[in-house]
Enzyme design. Structure first.
Site, PDB file in Angstrom:
ATOM      1  N   ASN A 105       0.879  -1.166   0.000  1.00 41.05           N
ATOM      2  CA  ASN A 105       0.000   0.000   0.000  1.00 41.05           C
ATOM      3  C   ASN A 105       0.920   1.221   0.000  1.00 41.05           C
ATOM      4  OD1 ASN A 105      -1.745   2.069   0.558  1.00 41.05           O
ATOM      5  ND2 ASN A 105      -2.765   1.049   2.277  1.00 41.05           N
ATOM      6  N   ARG A 109      -2.480  -2.127  -3.339  1.00 41.54           N
ATOM      7  CA  ARG A 109      -3.711  -1.379  -3.087  1.00 41.54           C
ATOM      8  C   ARG A 109      -3.631  -0.138  -3.974  1.00 41.54           C
ATOM      9  NH1 ARG A 109      -5.198   3.211   0.952  1.00 41.54           N
ATOM     10  NH2 ARG A 109      -7.328   3.465   0.266  1.00 41.54           N
ATOM     11  N   HIS A 169     -13.016   2.638   0.028  1.00 35.19           N
ATOM     12  CA  HIS A 169     -13.054   1.503   0.970  1.00 35.19           C
ATOM     13  C   HIS A 169     -13.674   0.264   0.326  1.00 35.19           C
ATOM     14  CE1 HIS A 169     -13.309   4.410   4.663  1.00 35.19           C
ATOM     15  NE2 HIS A 169     -12.050   4.045   4.451  1.00 35.19           N
ATOM     16  N   ARG A 202     -12.818  14.537   9.150  1.00 35.59           N
ATOM     17  CA  ARG A 202     -13.577  15.022   7.976  1.00 35.59           C
ATOM     18  C   ARG A 202     -15.028  15.238   8.350  1.00 35.59           C
ATOM     19  NH1 ARG A 202     -11.840  10.179   4.431  1.00 35.59           N
ATOM     20  NH2 ARG A 202      -9.593  10.463   4.409  1.00 35.59           N
ATOM     21  N   GLU A 206      -8.200  -5.826   4.490  1.00 34.22           N
ATOM     22  CA  GLU A 206      -8.083  -5.388   3.095  1.00 34.22           C
ATOM     23  C   GLU A 206      -6.879  -6.036   2.406  1.00 34.22           C
ATOM     24  OE1 GLU A 206      -9.318  -0.901   2.917  1.00 34.22           O
ATOM     25  OE2 GLU A 206      -8.884  -1.422   4.982  1.00 34.22           O
TER      26      GLU A 206
END
Ligand code: ADP
Length: 402
Positions: A7, A91, A180, A241, A386
């Site tokens: 990643n 990823r 996601h 956020r 993931e």
């Protein structure tokens, strides 16, 4: 088969080496602060407990080289040679509307990553650098990738179109993409597997609640709507956020309050959400302590807003799906914070959601059924993975290629 999952961020490389026969992790770690005065290299393997080293790492190529050296090192290593790595699974972040499945990295994929840089200006360049670094260090190793946006490519137009002038979509590709995707897909497959029911027959809502948070409606194994949008800023309230707000607020901040575009960007992405409302932290563990130990009203209020917004999304996706079989909680917060799950699921009997509060409060590793026996909807906690999903998709692509 052994797969190295990477990643790559703008100044970091997270890595996991996975044995596909057992699905076990053999080694993992992170290279951080690449290009800064002092970078950090963390490595942990089945033969070696975690170690963090400070050093100079100029670029991703050097970072990857360090990882590979550690993997084959006679003392710390877990491989006798790099040829034991059958493939690298990346990823990847943004493919626009191009791919709905995992891909073998080809020149076309590289072109798409480049084409989509304007959609993910921080992430796609880092993905490209990572692919290049593998080419240099392991020229014969196949590279595959799974885009964060891929799983959501099945959304119908009514879910992905914004009610803006259509040319913003047709000419500039402004639409909902969702993120996601790998996590939502992984937990939906795990849920079906755990319940021994075909994923094609289930209506699910999956809540990925981590530092970033998103929620997805899944029908027959396909994403039909998701809360993150053109960027990961839309949707649920997150650590820093804001999620959904009146789109006129950023205009007001600039026109009436004199903030610059960059300042507004920082406010919405880095200073809002749980941190902004609570003035305490973006870390839910601190918020939980403030609530449980100090009864802090700001923490309570921020938590109320956080949970209420998840509840509203669950309600709207219940309507979009015309029913619900399974509700899944995942991500650092979804997996660990029983208090939050309880608050989200409170007074949801009208849509068939009823928690078993005792079960919900237990801390158990792995998958857990949280719903009461008479709950129409099965509520599950499923740890996301993931990296394993990327490795599984990479393995499956390699088998198809052979
Ligand atoms: P990321 O989105 O960066 O992958 P994670 O999925 O790891 O993040 O989630 C990070 C969040 O999970 C943090 O806000 C952290 O506070 C929260 N978290 C982790 N463990 C717990 C816990 N035991 N209780 C409550 N929150 C937790």
């Amino acid at each position: 088969m052994k797969i190295l999952v990477l990643n790559c961020g703008s100044s970091s490389i997270k890595y996991q080496l996975i044995d596909m026969q057992t699905e076990n992790l053999i080694a993992e770690g992170i290279v951080e602060k690449i290009g800064e005065d002092i970078a950090l290299f963390t490595y942990k393997s089945t033969r070696f407990t975690k170690k963090k080293r400070e050093m100079v790492i100029d670029n991703h190529e050097q970072g990857l080289q360090l990882i590979l050296e550690a993997l084959i090192d006679p003392v710390t290593g877990v491989l006798s040679g790099l040829d034991e790595i059958d493939a690298v699974g990346h990823r990847l972040v943004h493919a626009g509307e191009h791919y709905s499945d995992a891909v073998v990295v080809t020149d076309d994929v590289i072109r798409v990553l480049q084409e989509c840089v304007s959609l993910a200006p921080l992430h796609n360049p880092a993905n490209l650098i990572g692919i290049e670094a593998v080419k240099v260090n392991m020229p014969n190793c196949p590279q595959c990738g799974v885009f964060d946006t891929a799983f959501h490519q099945t959304m119908p137009a009514m879910a992905y179109l914004y009610p803006l002038p259509l040319k913003f979509y047709t000419s500039h590709k402004i639409r909902r993409y969702g993120f996601h995707g790998t996590s939502h897909k992984y937990v939906s497959l795990k849920a079906a597997d755990y319940l021994k029911r075909p994923v094609e027959e289930l209506k699910m809502i999956t809540c990925h609640l981590g530092n970033g948070a998103s929620i997805t409606a899944i029908k027959n194994g396909k994403s039909v709507d998701t809360s993150m949008g053109f960027t990961p800023l839309e949707g649920l309230m997150m650590g820093t956020r804001c999620g959904d707000i009146d789109p006129a607020i950023p205009i007001h901040l600039q026109q009436q309050l004199g903030f610059t575009v960059d300042e507004v960007n920082t406010i919405l992405n880095k200073k809002s959400g749980m941190l902004g409302l609570s003035h305490i932290s973006n870390d839910m563990r601190e918020i939980e302590d403030e609530i449980l130990i100090k009864n802090n009203p700001k923490a309570i209020m921020a938590m109320d807003v956080y949970c209420y917004r998840i509840k509203k999304y669950i309600g709207s996706y219940f309507a979009a799906l015309n029913g619900l079989d399974v509700l899944v909680f995942t991500g650092g917060i979804g997996e660990n914070m029983s208090m939050l799950r309880e608050q989200v699921c409170r007074e949801m009997e009208a849509i068939g959601i009823k928690l078993n509060l005792e079960e919900n409060s237990k801390r158990i590793d792995g998958i857990q059924v949280l719903s009461a026996e008479d709950s129409k909807v099965i509520v599950l906690k499923i740890p996301t993975n993931e990296e394993l999903m990327i490795a599984l998709e990479t393995e499956s692509l390699l088998r198809q290629e052979k």
